[in-house]
Design a protein around this motif. Structure first.
Motif, PDB file in Angstrom:
ATOM      1  N   PHE A 145       0.836  -1.209   0.000  1.00 32.64           N
ATOM      2  CA  PHE A 145       0.000   0.000   0.000  1.00 32.64           C
ATOM      3  C   PHE A 145       0.870   1.258   0.000  1.00 32.64           C
ATOM      4  O   PHE A 145       0.629   2.198  -0.777  1.00 32.64           O
ATOM      5  CB  PHE A 145      -0.929  -0.003   1.220  1.00 32.64           C
ATOM      6  N   LYS A 146       1.891   1.279   0.857  1.00 30.00           N
ATOM      7  CA  LYS A 146       2.730   2.478   0.973  1.00 30.00           C
ATOM      8  C   LYS A 146       3.606   2.689  -0.251  1.00 30.00           C
ATOM      9  O   LYS A 146       3.874   3.832  -0.647  1.00 30.00           O
ATOM     10  CB  LYS A 146       3.579   2.404   2.242  1.00 30.00           C
ATOM     11  N   LEU A 147       4.052   1.615  -0.876  1.00 31.20           N
ATOM     12  CA  LEU A 147       4.826   1.760  -2.108  1.00 31.20           C
ATOM     13  C   LEU A 147       3.966   2.354  -3.217  1.00 31.20           C
ATOM     14  O   LEU A 147       4.391   3.253  -3.950  1.00 31.20           O
ATOM     15  CB  LEU A 147       5.375   0.401  -2.552  1.00 31.20           C
ATOM     16  N   LYS A 148       2.748   1.871  -3.319  1.00 26.49           N
ATOM     17  CA  LYS A 148       1.861   2.336  -4.387  1.00 26.49           C
ATOM     18  C   LYS A 148       1.415   3.780  -4.176  1.00 26.49           C
ATOM     19  O   LYS A 148       1.080   4.470  -5.142  1.00 26.49           O
ATOM     20  CB  LYS A 148       0.634   1.427  -4.482  1.00 26.49           C
ATOM     21  N   ASN A 149       1.411   4.224  -2.924  1.00 24.63           N
ATOM     22  CA  ASN A 149       0.950   5.578  -2.630  1.00 24.63           C
ATOM     23  C   ASN A 149       2.090   6.559  -2.363  1.00 24.63           C
ATOM     24  O   ASN A 149       1.859   7.672  -1.903  1.00 24.63           O
ATOM     25  CB  ASN A 149      -0.014   5.553  -1.447  1.00 24.63           C
ATOM     26  N   GLY A 150       3.316   6.131  -2.643  1.00 29.55           N
ATOM     27  CA  GLY A 150       4.450   7.038  -2.556  1.00 29.55           C
ATOM     28  C   GLY A 150       4.961   7.315  -1.162  1.00 29.55           C
ATOM     29  O   GLY A 150       5.723   8.267  -0.962  1.00 29.55           O
ATOM     30  N   HIS A 151       4.593   6.483  -0.170  1.00 28.98           N
ATOM     31  CA  HIS A 151       5.045   6.697   1.206  1.00 28.98           C
ATOM     32  C   HIS A 151       6.297   5.880   1.546  1.00 28.98           C
ATOM     33  O   HIS A 151       6.846   6.019   2.632  1.00 28.98           O
ATOM     34  CB  HIS A 151       3.924   6.359   2.186  1.00 28.98           C
ATOM     35  N   LEU A 152       6.721   5.018   0.628  1.00 36.41           N
ATOM     36  CA  LEU A 152       7.986   4.296   0.745  1.00 36.41           C
ATOM     37  C   LEU A 152       8.716   4.393  -0.585  1.00 36.41           C
ATOM     38  O   LEU A 152       8.083   4.414  -1.648  1.00 36.41           O
ATOM     39  CB  LEU A 152       7.749   2.814   1.077  1.00 36.41           C
ATOM     40  N   ASP A 153      10.036   4.444  -0.522  1.00 35.88           N
ATOM     41  CA  ASP A 153      10.837   4.430  -1.742  1.00 35.88           C
ATOM     42  C   ASP A 153      11.168   3.001  -2.163  1.00 35.88           C
ATOM     43  O   ASP A 153      11.304   2.716  -3.356  1.00 35.88           O
ATOM     44  CB  ASP A 153      12.126   5.220  -1.534  1.00 35.88           C
TER      45      ASP A 153
END
Length: 314
Positions: free
Chosen positions: A134-142
């Motif tokens: 979820f965070k990768l897809k929403n730009g919250h993780l690199d």
């Protein structure tokens, strides 16, 4: 419209709340609302249906958000291009790691990485696989380190290493006398498992899906840590499976209870995963090189069979 305005639109689309989106963007709620309204006026459409709770995207709003993600990503890519041209490896880098990998792998590479790249501000989060995606897809993780394959359309996977499973067999168990064990020696009804949400649990369930031998379950225990599972096994409450790297830190008295599998050894595939837009790819490559450099000396297994980390719903 500006990149900043599009970032505000994306924040509201994600959090479905103007106040929360403003907090995440570090601006006041009136400022954020006014800027989004300017975009809507410029385009002469409504991006959000404000009559619904939580706030929902309109049909045209969803299309605009999809395009806004591309625009914001491409704007970020400009900074990447400049950094790569200058040979600069630095700045903030957000990394997610799943709980069954973090305690063993992180100490192996972290010191080396921060020493080699002192200008990088590494922000590390321990997250389960679902939250990482979820965070990768929403730009919250690199980027993230997780068990693969995940087969996610927008995420790229680069394999770091293969980590075999090792059985932990207490002395009173019938398989303790064996030098090596086979998958058929396992009985899922007596294996102590990690709690739901851990992909290593799904690895084990997929490995043992055809090995339900007992007729009665006297108890069911699921824990969040391998240490607890080991202690329960020592009490004679069952057996458990451990990732190979976790076994390296066990006490010698516990290592005598470890049993490796016959070849091909069941194993999990551990990968560095990141969005296919490849933002901060120079940092991702630096991280990959550091990890593979320290791990190749610890794991030398070649003949392995990869067990899926995804739930088997058949």
């Amino acid at each position: 419209m500006t990149i900043t305005q599009l970032q505000y639109v994306l924040a509201v689309a994600e959090y479905k709340n103007f106040t929360l989106a403003a907090e995440k963007c570090f601006v006041t709620q009136p400022t954020l609302s006014m800027q989004i309204q300017k975009v809507e006026e410029e385009l002469d459409i409504q991006i959000f249906d404000r009559t619904k709770k939580p706030i929902q995207l309109t049909e045209i709003g969803q299309k605009i958000v999809n395009q806004a993600k591309n625009i914001v990503n491409e704007a970020d890519r400009i900074h990447d291009i400049v950094d790569q041209q200058k040979g600069f490896i630095g700045g903030e880098f957000r990394l997610g790691i799943i709980p069954t990998i973090m305690p063993t792998l992180l100490p192996m590479f972290l010191k080396n990485f921060i020493k080699k790249y002192p200008k990088v501000k590494l922000i590390i989060e321990e997250l389960n696989t679902e939250d990482i995606i979820f965070k990768l897809k929403n730009g919250h993780l690199d980027a993230a380190i997780a068990a693969t394959p995940l087969n996610e359309e927008k995420i790229k996977e680069v394999v770091l290493y293969f980590e075999p499973f090792v059985a932990y067999i207490p002395e009173n168990h019938q398989s303790f006398s064996k030098k090596e064990i086979n998958i058929t020696d396992l009985n899922i009804d007596e294996i102590l498992l990690l709690q739901d949400g851990h992909c290593f649990r799904d690895n084990v369930l997929n490995l043992c899906k055809n090995n339900t031998n007992s007729e009665h379950n006297h108890f069911q225990i699921e824990s969040g840590s391998f240490e607890t599972l080991i202690k329960l096994a020592d009490e004679g409450l069952g057996t458990t499976l451990l990732p190979y790297l976790h076994t390296l830190d066990l006490k010698e008295v516990d290592k005598i209870k470890l049993r490796h599998f016959t070849e091909p050894k069941p194993a999990r595939e551990v990968s560095l995963i990141y969005p296919k837009n490849e933002l901060k790819i120079h940092l991702i490559d630096a991280l990959r090189a550091t990890i593979t450099g320290v791990v190749k000396g610890a794991i030398a297994f070649q003949n392995v069979e990869i067990i899926s980390p995804k739930p088997n719903n058949k």
